[in-house]
Design a protein around this motif. Structure first.
Motif, short mmCIF file in Angstrom:
data_model
loop_
_atom_site.label_atom_id
_atom_site.label_comp_id
_atom_site.label_asym_id
_atom_site.label_seq_id
_atom_site.Cartn_x
_atom_site.Cartn_y
_atom_site.Cartn_z
N ALA A 89 -18.48 -10.23 4.47
CA ALA A 89 -17.59 -11.40 4.54
C ALA A 89 -16.52 -11.42 3.45
CB ALA A 89 -18.41 -12.68 4.54
N THR A 90 -16.42 -12.56 2.76
CA THR A 90 -15.34 -12.79 1.81
C THR A 90 -15.96 -13.28 0.51
OG1 THR A 90 -15.11 -15.11 2.38
CG2 THR A 90 -13.88 -13.54 3.72
N ARG B 204 -12.07 -5.31 6.85
CA ARG B 204 -12.99 -5.38 5.73
C ARG B 204 -13.57 -6.77 5.62
NH1 ARG B 204 -13.51 -2.93 0.10
NH2 ARG B 204 -14.68 -4.56 -0.99
N GLY B 205 -14.88 -6.83 5.56
CA GLY B 205 -15.56 -8.11 5.45
C GLY B 205 -16.02 -8.64 6.79
N ARG C 299 -5.92 -9.54 7.83
CA ARG C 299 -6.15 -10.15 6.52
C ARG C 299 -5.59 -9.23 5.45
NH1 ARG C 299 -10.74 -13.99 6.55
NH2 ARG C 299 -11.13 -14.49 8.73
N ILE C 300 -5.85 -9.55 4.19
CA ILE C 300 -5.10 -8.89 3.12
C ILE C 300 -5.40 -7.40 2.98
CG2 ILE C 300 -6.62 -9.28 1.16
CD1 ILE C 300 -4.02 -10.29 -0.32
N PHE C 301 -6.55 -6.95 3.44
CA PHE C 301 -6.79 -5.51 3.35
C PHE C 301 -6.12 -4.75 4.49
CE2 PHE C 301 -9.24 -3.98 -0.11
CZ PHE C 301 -9.93 -5.07 -0.61
#
Lengths: 1120, 160
Positions: free
Chosen positions: A895-896, A1024-1025, A682-684
């Motif tokens: 989470a997000t 992350r999340g 994901r984006i991290f």
């Protein structure tokens, strides 16, 4: 070259995609359309004794029911020698998820209900999951091919050159066995299809996510016994391919058959779970590789003996077998090569294609050995690779004729850009850099049809152009790129060219978007079409105007006839009338020898190199990719934005492949069939990516271009693995390199000793005994008991909804009736849970806006948080963050943003524990009761509890639970009889379920404020999340600088958040000594009483690490 | 057990629509099937991928996890609300095009909506804040770099 290169055209579909107006198969409907649902095998290997569809056929809304009896033609797939799959299983099922039957009905729910009502009697057969076991004489036989051993789909032996002599002469050899499992393409759009049979016209129309309409038409015509002219595949937008939509995904055939049976259009959309279970994947492999070099480092020979896991049927397996040879024989200058490659059937989902066709993994093995050899030879890894690099003019042992080759330039560029010399000479602790190269022979004779491309180009009356290609643009910017070739050749604005893709009637035949072939092949065809069109225009205008054809120049969005006259294309069209031409390109070289595979395989070879920099956290095992530099010999840059996109996307997929992606199976059933558990980056988790392009101007490529789709992912895994080896000294022989594997390796390397003292929890003896007996008969016995005697959990496909106005109303709705009630606020656990079969309410009661459940009140001595306060409300509340920073820290990491915006405090505490066996609806203890086993004992237990497990090992992963436990919070609950308070210590049972009764509602959480307390929440998650792998909530209380109280609550390591009492006592006993060393010693006590399972020993290190970090931060927060 | 749908009124993109919905219908389903607003995509139906991100009272949520009936009374905004009626794209949409920040486009509506919630709250977010806002939007094609580049560019522009 003003229409190609750097600052070029945006994607043609940009406007449609960014506004949401693009229509994908998921969005496509037709009047009178029915929905299709597929019944899938629950067994990895079984004989179908009987199928009874009578009940299903009579159910509401059902228009057609089909089984294997009605579909008796095999798919063509990889050719007659390999064809082994029918649209539905016939007589035998060979993998969990195999299509057994299908229903078309007026609604999806009706179709699913009818599919579930089909009665199938199975006789379970012994399954085999491992390629080695499949080759044993005692293995059950999935397929028997003529002339081959059982379960072998293909066996290739090849030797080019004399490897025996080479190995005899070698100065050094390196040997290793490299194994990896199965990764999935994970397109954002799952496979889907709309098929409609017109019985009057005897014609089938199809809209589907497919990379190869050509093959879909061919296959559908074949299985329905139609002529190809009777089948049309239409243009539609596609949400990703990567190989996962190549050829003819199985739902397409099923929808076509259903449509013909039902006499109406049929739509099938695979759920994400179905996509994981039945969508074709990458192939797992085991490779035993040996490399022999001379004293100067020249590679004298390579030997690769390997097994490719085919899964249950042959699809793209032979291409994977071939890909191993293609990289082993041809990456770098190699003397002689020898192969023994087997494609082996196992009772798992059929392998298909995924970006790279196995090259990323093969190159990982090859490049690991190059690094090892560099070390033995005392050479720098890049300098060595430059010495042995492929060169223009080389003919490889396999007969590849290398024309253009920028490999040396690529290696030199990555060396410079990553700062190689400095980082190798002066590595920072736990950081490393690694390099890898690639060769992609992508433009080869790929199919029985050879390799050709056709593109039609039409000049329309309004002066606009229509380019038509049968290849599918799944997001690759193919359409834009092809238009650019036309624009460049005719010197006109790309915006004047419309592109139609996929349509098998309106676009001329082409073999599809796979194997990175489109730019090269269809690009050349586009140029050919442009030339043909120009010739026609020249001829007509020359005749009409009486001028020399050669004087007519195509420039500036039109045609210049002379110094004074320039015609626009609209004007030209008026003069010539509409024109349409067919551009063609064919790979005009002899195919390699079909028996040996020797020959010049491809028209051109793409080369590239990547360097990766990583940082390893030795305490958690986490590998972070800091930077990737990728330099690619692309021949010619046609569209740099598009190339960057391909490079970035492929590299990030490579990061996933290297570090986290792995389809996890339990007895043949994938258990991580969701995007939470199958971890794509994901984006991290992206990294800094720097790209560079070398233009070698390939003489055979259109405008000099080579391929670009798969080149990006080929070296990434290897570069990361080599960087990890530089950082840690550890070379992994399996992938992915998860934190769990890293910690296991570090433990061995450093001979770490951690005291667990399992006897400190007496119940561990019973648990350990049971676990010991599981593989000795207890598990199969309990599994059978469970399957036989446990009551299957109810499932619901529809449920009602009610809203509670206030607490009294909620309590009223919770009164026991014959309706099962479930409270929901955010619904982020309950709704997916209902869909997974974890919950089965008749009605959900929405308390997200119920009066009395909201509000954050901060007073001097306590904080009160309403049960329905969202996590976002927590994280955004400045005063709360000042008062209870640890709590807000915990909420931040859950989470997000989308989840936090609706998920609530009480919901977080109440969510089910984490277990992918439980969520796969397996009949485990938690699902089925005391007669059932715990699947984590013998299955993949990497995420399960190390502490406090009993009959159930699923951990509590609610981040607020340990945070609130450390804060000594109380939960206010209201029931039918009145209110009560539950201390966090009493909020969970030993097994992790809450002690809130079904007729009670959580109203608020009260947290005492302790003056001079410091509190933190520390969490380790791989992404992350994500759910924590290990977390710790800590509150330290002080008098002056003296520690007077310590609360440490552990998360994600036990069925409920556990207070680490030994550690707390030790900390207090430490007195004034709160040094890092002391804290480390204290943290080690949190694992006293632990009893890890087979795969989760890593959590021991992780929980110690997060506890130590939390304690240090809480200590340091005293004096910020 | 079959349920009878009832009529609910949803406020979507500034208009109010009567739709038939059952208790188990998600907002994503209703937007797509009843209102034909297919710009909101369903990638996983479990709140794990963000393809179905819409704004509910200005907050980014996964529409697949919102019961349609919950959404009554709330302001719902979908991707279809982003461009102006005349066709002018929002700054976010234009930035994503300018930076080549999408490929297959399936995740793109969700990305636009997450960013729109972020920029409405904070016109010049840090890169960290951008990542936090997009952490729930899975993209398989792009590797995210160009999306971050586009959002950073917007943040810079707002700061100057």
């Amino acid at each position: 070259m003003r229409h190609i290169g750097k600052a070029t055209a945006p994607q043609k579909e940009a406007l449609a995609k960014v506004t949401g107006r693009a229509i994908y198969t998921h969005d496509y409907t037709l009047p009178g359309m029915l929905w299709g649902a597929i019944l899938r095998s629950p067994h990895p290997h079984a004989r179908i004794v009987a199928i009874d569809t009578e009940r299903a056929a009579a159910m509401p809304g059902v228009a057609a029911v089909l089984t294997g009896t009605q579909a008796d033609v095999r798919y063509l797939h990889a050719g007659p020698r390999y064809a082994d799959r029918y649209p539905f299983a016939r007589g035998i099922v060979r993998f969990v998820g195999e299509e057994v039957a299908a229903v078309a009905a007026d609604t999806l729910e009706h179709a699913q209900a009818a599919a579930a009502a089909i009665e199938v009697t199975y006789e379970v057969l012994k399954p085999v999951y491992d390629v080695h076991e499949a080759l044993a004489t005692s293995a059950p036989v999935l397929h028997q091919k003529d002339g081959l051993s059982p379960n072998v789909a293909q066996h290739t032996l090849a030797e080019w050159g004399d490897t025996q002599a080479a190995f005899a002469q070698a100065a050094h050899t390196v040997e290793g066995t490299y194994t990896h499992g199965i990764v999935a393409p994970v397109c954002m759009e799952t496979n889907a299809v709309v098929a409609t049979w017109d019985s009057a016209a005897q014609h089938m129309d199809i809209w589907a996510g497919t990379q190869s309409p050509f093959f879909v038409r061919k296959e559908i015509a074949h299985i329905l016994a139609l002529d190809r002219k009777q089948v049309r595949v239409h243009a539609i937008e596609i949400g990703g391919g990567f190989g996962g939509k190549s050829q003819a995904p199985e739902p397409i055939g099923i929808a076509a058959l259903l449509s013909r049976a039902a006499g109406a259009p049929v739509k099938i959309v695979l759920s994400r779970k179905e996509e994981f279970i039945s969508g074709k994947t990458d192939h797992g492999k085991t490779m035993t590789l040996k490399t022999a070099v001379a004293a100067d480092g020249k590679i004298l020979a390579r030997r690769n003996h390997y097994l490719v896991d085919n899964g249950a049927f042959t699809h793209m397996g032979p291409a994977y077998v071939s890909a191993v040879r293609q990289r082993t024989a041809n990456l770098y200058q190699v003397g002689a090569v020898e192969f023994d490659g087997k494609l082996v059937y196992t009772n798992k989902v059929s392998g298909g294609s995924y970006r790279g066709m196995g090259a990323p993994h093969i190159i990982w093995a090859l490049e690991t050995q190059i690094d090892e050899l560099a070390h033995v030879l005392g050479k720098d890894p890049i300098a060595y690779r430059i010495e042995i690099a492929n060169q223009p003019g080389d003919v490889t042992p396999q007969g590849f004729e290398i024309s253009t080759c920028g490999l040396v330039d690529c290696l030199q560029e990555v060396e410079r850009r990553i700062g190689w010399q400095d980082k190798r000479a002066h590595p920072k602790p736990w950081r490393g850099v690694g390099v890898a190269a690639m060769i992609n022979p992508s433009v080869g004779i790929l199919y029985a049809e050879g390799n050709f491309a056709n593109v039609s180009l039409e000049l329309r009356p309004d002066g606009r152009f229509l380019l038509a290609t049968q290849n599918a643009d799944c997001g690759t910017w193919q359409n834009t790129t092809l238009a650019q070739f036309v624009a460049q050749t005719l010197d006109l604005d790309v915006a004047a060219i419309d592109v139609l893709h996929m349509d098998t009637d309106d676009a001329p035949d082409d073999l599809g978007s796979a194997a990175s072939r489109v730019t090269f092949m269809a690009g050349a065809a586009a140029i050919d079409a442009s030339n043909l069109l120009m010739a026609q225009v020249r001829e007509q205008l020359a005749t009409q105007r009486g001028i020399a054809a050669d004087d007519i120049r195509f420039v500036d969005d039109g045609v210049r006839l002379d110094a004074n006259e320039h015609l626009t294309w609209a004007q030209i069209a008026a003069l010539t009338g509409p024109l349409k031409v067919n551009g063609h390109h064919k790979l005009d070289q002899p195919a390699p020898d079909p028996k040996t595979g020797y020959g010049n395989y491809s028209a051109t070879y793409a080369f590239g190199a990547q360097a990766a920099e990583v940082e390893v956290d030795p305490e958690t095992g986490h590998v972070k990719v800091l930077k990737v530099v990728a330099v690619q010999d692309v021949g010619r840059v046609i569209n740099e934005a598009s190339l960057d996109g391909q490079m970035h996307g492929g590299i990030v997929q490579g990061i996933g492949m290297a570090l986290s992606e792995d389809l996890v199976f339990d007895h043949g059933r994938p258990v991580n069939t969701s995007l939470i558990n199958y971890r794509v980056p994901r984006i991290f988790e992206t990294t800094e990516i720097e790209t560079g392009y070398i233009e070698t101007h390939d003489p055979r490529g259109p405008l000099g271009a080579k391929s670009s789709g798969e080149v990006s992912i080929n070296p990434t895994v290897a570069a990361i693995a080599n960087a990890v080896a530089h950082a840690t000294g550890i070379r992994f022989r399996t992938l992915p390199i998860t934190p769990h594997k890293m910690l296991a390796a570090l433990r061995r390397q450093q001979a770490r000793k951690t005291e667990l003292r399992p006897w400190m929890r007496p119940y561990n003896l019973e648990v350990a005994t049971a676990r010991h007996l599981y593989p000795r008969g207890l598990f199969p016995a309990m599994k059978k008991l469970g399957e036989t005697f446990s009551t299957p959990k109810p499932r619901v496909s529809t449920w009602d909804y009610a809203r509670a106005d206030d607490i009294a109303h909620a309590l009223q709705l919770l009164r026991p009736t014959d309706r099962r009630v479930k409270l929901i606020a955010g619904g982020t656990d309950v709704l997916p849970g209902i869909r997974q079969g974890v919950y089965a309410p008749d009605v959900v009661v929405d308390i997200s806006r119920t009066a009395g459940l909201g509000g954050i009140t901060i007073e001097e001595h306590q904080v009160r948080i309403g049960a329905a306060v969202t996590l976002a409300d927590l994280t955004d509340h400045a005063a709360l963050r000042a008062a209870l920073p640890g709590l807000c820290e915990a909420a931040d990491l859950i989470a997000t943003r989308q989840i936090r915006n609706v998920a609530t405090v009480a919901g977080d505490l109440s969510q089910e524990k984490r277990c992918w066996f439980f969520r796969s609806a397996l009949p485990c203890y938690k699902n089925g009761g005391v007669s059932c086993p715990c699947y984590a004992v013998s299955g993949d237990s990497r995420h399960h509890s190390i502490l406090g497990a009993g009959r159930c090992a699923a951990p509590c992963v609610a981040d607020l639970a340990p945070a609130l436990t450390a804060l000594d919070a109380q939960v206010l609950v209201q029931g039918q009889a009145g209110a009560r308070r539950i201390a966090m210590a009493d909020f969970y049972r030993w097994s992790g379920e809450t002690t809130v009764s079904p007729q009670e509602i959580i109203v608020a959480i009260e947290i005492p404020r302790v003056a001079s307390a410091t509190q933190v929440y520390e969490k380790y998650a791989q992404w992350r999340g994500d759910f924590a792998e290990a977390s710790a909530g800590v509150r330290l209380t002080w008098t002056g600088d003296t520690l007077t109280g310590a609360r440490i609550s552990l998360g994600a390591v036990s069925p409920l958040p556990m207070r680490a009492v030994h550690a707390e006592r030790a900390l207090l006993a430490a007195g004034a000594d709160l040094s890092d060393a002391r804290i480390e010693a204290v943290a080690r006590k949190v694992v006293y009483g632990a009893l890890p399972l087979r795969d989760n020993a890593a959590k021991v290190d992780m929980i110690i690490a997060v506890t130590a970090r939390a304690l240090r931060r809480a200590r340091d927060a005293r004096h910020p | 057990m079959s349920l009878v749908p009832r009529e609910i009124r949803l406020m979507v993109n500034g208009n109010t629509y009567p739709v038939q919905a059952r208790g188990c219908d998600s907002l994503a389903q209703v937007l797509r099937d009843a209102l034909n607003l297919t710009g909101t995509k369903v990638g996983c139906n479990a709140g794990e991928c963000g393809a179905c991100t819409v704004l509910l009272d200005d907050r980014a949520v996964c529409a697949c996890l919102v019961p349609a009936m919950r959404a009554e009374g709330a302001q719902i905004r979908t991707i279809e609300s982003q461009a102006e009626d005349g066709g002018t794209l929002s700054a976010i949409q234009q930035a994503l095009i300018d930076h080549g920040a999408f490929q297959c486009g399936f995740c793109t509506p969700g990305v636009v909506m997450s960013l729109s919630a972020l920029f409405a709250q904070c016109p010049s977010p840090t890169e960290h804040a951008i990542r936090v806002a997009l952490q729930g939007n899975v993209c398989r094609c792009s590797g995210y770099s160009k999306i971050i580049e586009a959002a950073n560019a917007l943040a810079q522009r707002a700061a100057t």
